[in-house]
Design a protein around this motif. Structure first.
Motif, PDB file in Angstrom:
ATOM      1  N   ASP A 196      52.469   9.610  25.445  1.00  0.00           N
ATOM      2  CA  ASP A 196      53.173  10.893  25.379  1.00  0.00           C
ATOM      3  C   ASP A 196      52.991  11.479  23.978  1.00  0.00           C
ATOM      4  N   PRO A 197      52.238  12.577  23.838  1.00  0.00           N
ATOM      5  CA  PRO A 197      51.952  13.103  22.502  1.00  0.00           C
ATOM      6  C   PRO A 197      53.195  13.546  21.733  1.00  0.00           C
ATOM      7  N   LYS A 198      54.185  14.071  22.440  1.00  0.00           N
ATOM      8  CA  LYS A 198      55.392  14.529  21.750  1.00  0.00           C
ATOM      9  C   LYS A 198      56.128  13.349  21.116  1.00  0.00           C
ATOM     10  N   VAL A 199      56.256  12.261  21.876  1.00  0.00           N
ATOM     11  CA  VAL A 199      56.951  11.079  21.365  1.00  0.00           C
ATOM     12  C   VAL A 199      56.165  10.458  20.215  1.00  0.00           C
ATOM     13  N   LEU A 200      54.858  10.322  20.410  1.00  0.00           N
ATOM     14  CA  LEU A 200      54.018   9.706  19.378  1.00  0.00           C
ATOM     15  C   LEU A 200      53.996  10.543  18.101  1.00  0.00           C
ATOM     16  N   LEU A 201      53.896  11.863  18.265  1.00  0.00           N
ATOM     17  CA  LEU A 201      53.841  12.748  17.105  1.00  0.00           C
ATOM     18  C   LEU A 201      55.151  12.697  16.324  1.00  0.00           C
ATOM     19  N   ALA A 202      56.258  12.736  17.039  1.00  0.00           N
ATOM     20  CA  ALA A 202      57.556  12.665  16.368  1.00  0.00           C
ATOM     21  C   ALA A 202      57.724  11.336  15.650  1.00  0.00           C
ATOM     22  N   SER A 203      57.170  10.270  16.218  1.00  0.00           N
ATOM     23  CA  SER A 203      57.308   8.946  15.616  1.00  0.00           C
ATOM     24  C   SER A 203      56.541   8.824  14.304  1.00  0.00           C
ATOM     25  N   VAL A 204      55.287   9.254  14.292  1.00  0.00           N
ATOM     26  CA  VAL A 204      54.475   9.092  13.068  1.00  0.00           C
ATOM     27  C   VAL A 204      54.870  10.087  11.991  1.00  0.00           C
ATOM     28  N   ASN A 205      55.412  11.256  12.386  1.00  0.00           N
ATOM     29  CA  ASN A 205      55.798  12.272  11.416  1.00  0.00           C
ATOM     30  C   ASN A 205      57.251  12.164  10.976  1.00  0.00           C
ATOM     31  N   LEU A 206      57.910  11.100  11.397  1.00  0.00           N
ATOM     32  CA  LEU A 206      59.308  10.902  11.019  1.00  0.00           C
ATOM     33  C   LEU A 206      59.432  10.842   9.494  1.00  0.00           C
ATOM     34  N   GLY A 207      60.481  11.468   8.971  1.00  0.00           N
ATOM     35  CA  GLY A 207      60.683  11.465   7.525  1.00  0.00           C
ATOM     36  C   GLY A 207      60.747  10.051   6.977  1.00  0.00           C
ATOM     37  N   GLY A 208      59.891   9.749   5.980  1.00  0.00           N
ATOM     38  CA  GLY A 208      59.831   8.398   5.432  1.00  0.00           C
ATOM     39  C   GLY A 208      59.060   7.442   6.320  1.00  0.00           C
ATOM     40  N   GLY A 209      58.412   7.984   7.359  1.00  0.00           N
ATOM     41  CA  GLY A 209      57.679   7.150   8.301  1.00  0.00           C
ATOM     42  C   GLY A 209      56.255   6.886   7.869  1.00  0.00           C
ATOM     43  N   VAL A 210      55.406   6.629   8.865  1.00  0.00           N
ATOM     44  CA  VAL A 210      54.036   6.188   8.608  1.00  0.00           C
ATOM     45  C   VAL A 210      53.244   7.201   7.794  1.00  0.00           C
ATOM     46  N   VAL A 211      53.249   8.468   8.226  1.00  0.00           N
ATOM     47  CA  VAL A 211      52.450   9.487   7.532  1.00  0.00           C
ATOM     48  C   VAL A 211      52.893   9.628   6.082  1.00  0.00           C
ATOM     49  N   ASP A 212      54.206   9.665   5.864  1.00  0.00           N
ATOM     50  CA  ASP A 212      54.713   9.786   4.493  1.00  0.00           C
ATOM     51  C   ASP A 212      54.310   8.571   3.644  1.00  0.00           C
ATOM     52  N   GLN A 213      54.366   7.384   4.234  1.00  0.00           N
ATOM     53  CA  GLN A 213      54.003   6.168   3.495  1.00  0.00           C
ATOM     54  C   GLN A 213      52.519   6.162   3.121  1.00  0.00           C
ATOM     55  N   LEU A 214      51.664   6.560   4.060  1.00  0.00           N
ATOM     56  CA  LEU A 214      50.222   6.578   3.777  1.00  0.00           C
ATOM     57  C   LEU A 214      49.881   7.659   2.750  1.00  0.00           C
ATOM     58  N   THR A 215      50.535   8.788   2.865  1.00  0.00           N
ATOM     59  CA  THR A 215      50.284   9.869   1.908  1.00  0.00           C
ATOM     60  C   THR A 215      50.672   9.437   0.495  1.00  0.00           C
ATOM     61  N   SER A 216      51.784   8.709   0.397  1.00  0.00           N
ATOM     62  CA  SER A 216      52.207   8.219  -0.923  1.00  0.00           C
ATOM     63  C   SER A 216      51.241   7.175  -1.474  1.00  0.00           C
ATOM     64  N   ASP A 217      50.436   6.553  -0.572  1.00  0.00           N
ATOM     65  CA  ASP A 217      49.407   5.595  -1.016  1.00  0.00           C
ATOM     66  C   ASP A 217      48.062   6.286  -1.242  1.00  0.00           C
ATOM     67  N   ASN A 218      48.080   7.618  -1.355  1.00  0.00           N
ATOM     68  CA  ASN A 218      46.875   8.414  -1.630  1.00  0.00           C
ATOM     69  C   ASN A 218      45.878   8.419  -0.472  1.00  0.00           C
ATOM     70  N   ILE A 219      46.353   8.159   0.744  1.00  0.00           N
ATOM     71  CA  ILE A 219      45.485   8.204   1.925  1.00  0.00           C
ATOM     72  C   ILE A 219      45.586   9.595   2.540  1.00  0.00           C
ATOM     73  N   VAL A 220      44.428  10.143   2.897  1.00  0.00           N
ATOM     74  CA  VAL A 220      44.399  11.456   3.563  1.00  0.00           C
ATOM     75  C   VAL A 220      44.589  11.235   5.063  1.00  0.00           C
ATOM     76  N   VAL A 221      45.680  11.765   5.595  1.00  0.00           N
ATOM     77  CA  VAL A 221      46.033  11.558   7.008  1.00  0.00           C
ATOM     78  C   VAL A 221      45.960  12.891   7.752  1.00  0.00           C
ATOM     79  N   THR A 222      45.274  12.860   8.902  1.00  0.00           N
ATOM     80  CA  THR A 222      45.187  14.043   9.769  1.00  0.00           C
ATOM     81  C   THR A 222      45.608  13.631  11.179  1.00  0.00           C
ATOM     82  N   VAL A 223      46.593  14.344  11.712  1.00  0.00           N
ATOM     83  CA  VAL A 223      47.098  14.033  13.060  1.00  0.00           C
ATOM     84  C   VAL A 223      46.821  15.225  13.967  1.00  0.00           C
ATOM     85  N   GLU A 224      46.238  14.937  15.135  1.00  0.00           N
ATOM     86  CA  GLU A 224      45.874  16.002  16.077  1.00  0.00           C
ATOM     87  C   GLU A 224      46.226  15.574  17.500  1.00  0.00           C
TER      88      GLU A 224
END
Length: 239
Positions: A196-224
Motif C-alpha cells: 500500500d503506497p500510502k501506508v509505506l510512504l507515511a511510514s518512511v516519511n515519518l518525522g525522525g524516521g528512516v528518510v530523516d535518519q538517512l538524510t542526516s547521514d548525508n545520504i541522498v534519498v528519493t521516494v517515488e
C-alpha cells in the motif's frame, strides 16, 4: 283324600307354612338383587380398569414427548454450536491461507505485482574538508533501516536493484558496492517495494524516521510512488 288332609292342617301349621314361604321368597328376591348388583359392579369395574390403562398410557406418552422435545432442543443447540465453530474455522482457514500467501510472497516463491514505492539511495557529495569520506557512502546499515521499516509497514515483496529479497537474503557492503545474495551492485541503490503506497510512504516519511535518519547521514534519498511494480518469483538457485 289329599284335600281333606290339607283342610285338616291345623291353623298354626298353615301360618308356619305361609311364614316359611314368605321368608323363602324374600331370600330368593334378595339373592337376585345381589346377583344383579354384582353384575353391574363387575361391568363398571372393567370400564374403570380400561380407563385407568388409557390414562397411564397418556401419561407415559406425555412423558416421552417431553423427553423427545428436550432431546430435540439439545440437538438443535449442538447444531448451532457446530455451525458457529464451522464458520469460525472457515474464517481461520481463510486467515491461514492469507498468511501463507504472505509468507510465500516474502520468501519469493510467488510472483508479486501491484502498487508500491521506489526508494533510491545515493552517496552524498563528498566534502574534502571532512576527515572520513565513508560518512557520505551508503552502507548496508542504511539499506537495513529501509528494508526493516518497509517490512514493518506491510511490504509484500522487496527488491534491490532488481534483485528480489527472500527470507534468507544477505546484504553486505564493500566500499561503495553493495552485495545482495552474492551479486554486487554499485550506487545508486534502488529499493522497490510492493504494498500500500500510502501506508509505506507515511511510514518512511515519518518525522525522525528512516528518510530523516538517512538524510542526516548525508545520504541522498528519493521516494517515488509506483502504480505498478512486477517482481517475478525467485528460481530455486536464487533462494
Amino acid at each position: 283324600m289329599k284335600k281333606r288332609r290339607l283342610l285338616n292342617v291345623p291353623f298354626r301349621g298353615r301360618i308356619l307354612i305361609s311364614l316359611v314361604s314368605l321368608v323363602l321368597g324374600f331370600i330368593l328376591a334378595y339373592s337376585y338383587s345381589l346377583a344383579s348388583a354384582d353384575k353391574e359392579t363387575g361391568g363398571n369395574s372393567d370400564y374403570s380398569l380400561e380407563l385407568e390403562k388409557y390414562r397411564e398410557k397418556l401419561i407415559d406418552q406425555k412423558e416421552m414427548n417431553k423427553e423427545l422435545t428436550e432431546e430435540i432442543n439439545t440437538k438443535q443447540q449442538e447444531i448451532r454450536e457446530y455451525e458457529k465453530s464451522f464458520v469460525e474455522s472457515e474464517e481461520s482457514v481463510e486467515e491461514l491461507v492469507k498468511e501463507a500467501e504472505m509468507l510465500r510472497l516474502l520468501m519469493g516463491d510467488m510472483q508479486s505485482q501491484g502498487k508500491g514505492l521506489s526508494i533510491s539511495l545515493q552517496d552524498g557529495e563528498y566534502n574534502p574538508s571532512q576527515e572520513n569520506p565513508n560518512d557520505y557512502i551508503v552502507h548496508e546499515s542504511h539499506i537495513f533501516k529501509v528494508i526493516n521499516e518497509l517490512k514493518i509497514s506491510g511490504a509484500e515483496a522487496i527488491s534491490i536493484n532488481g534483485q528480489r529479497l527472500h527470507a534468507q537474503s544477505y546484504i553486505s557492503c564493500t566500499g561503495p558496492v553493495i552485495t545482495v545474495d552474492g551479486r554486487a551492485f554499485p550506487a545508486p541503490f534502488v529499493i522497490e517495494v510492493v504494498g500500500d503506497p500510502k501506508v509505506l510512504l507515511a511510514s518512511v516519511n515519518l518525522g525522525g524516521g528512516v528518510v530523516d535518519q538517512l538524510t542526516s547521514d548525508n545520504i541522498v534519498v528519493t521516494v517515488e510512488e509506483k502504480s505498478k511494480i512486477v517482481m517475478p518469483a525467485l528460481r530455486g538457485d536464487q533462494n
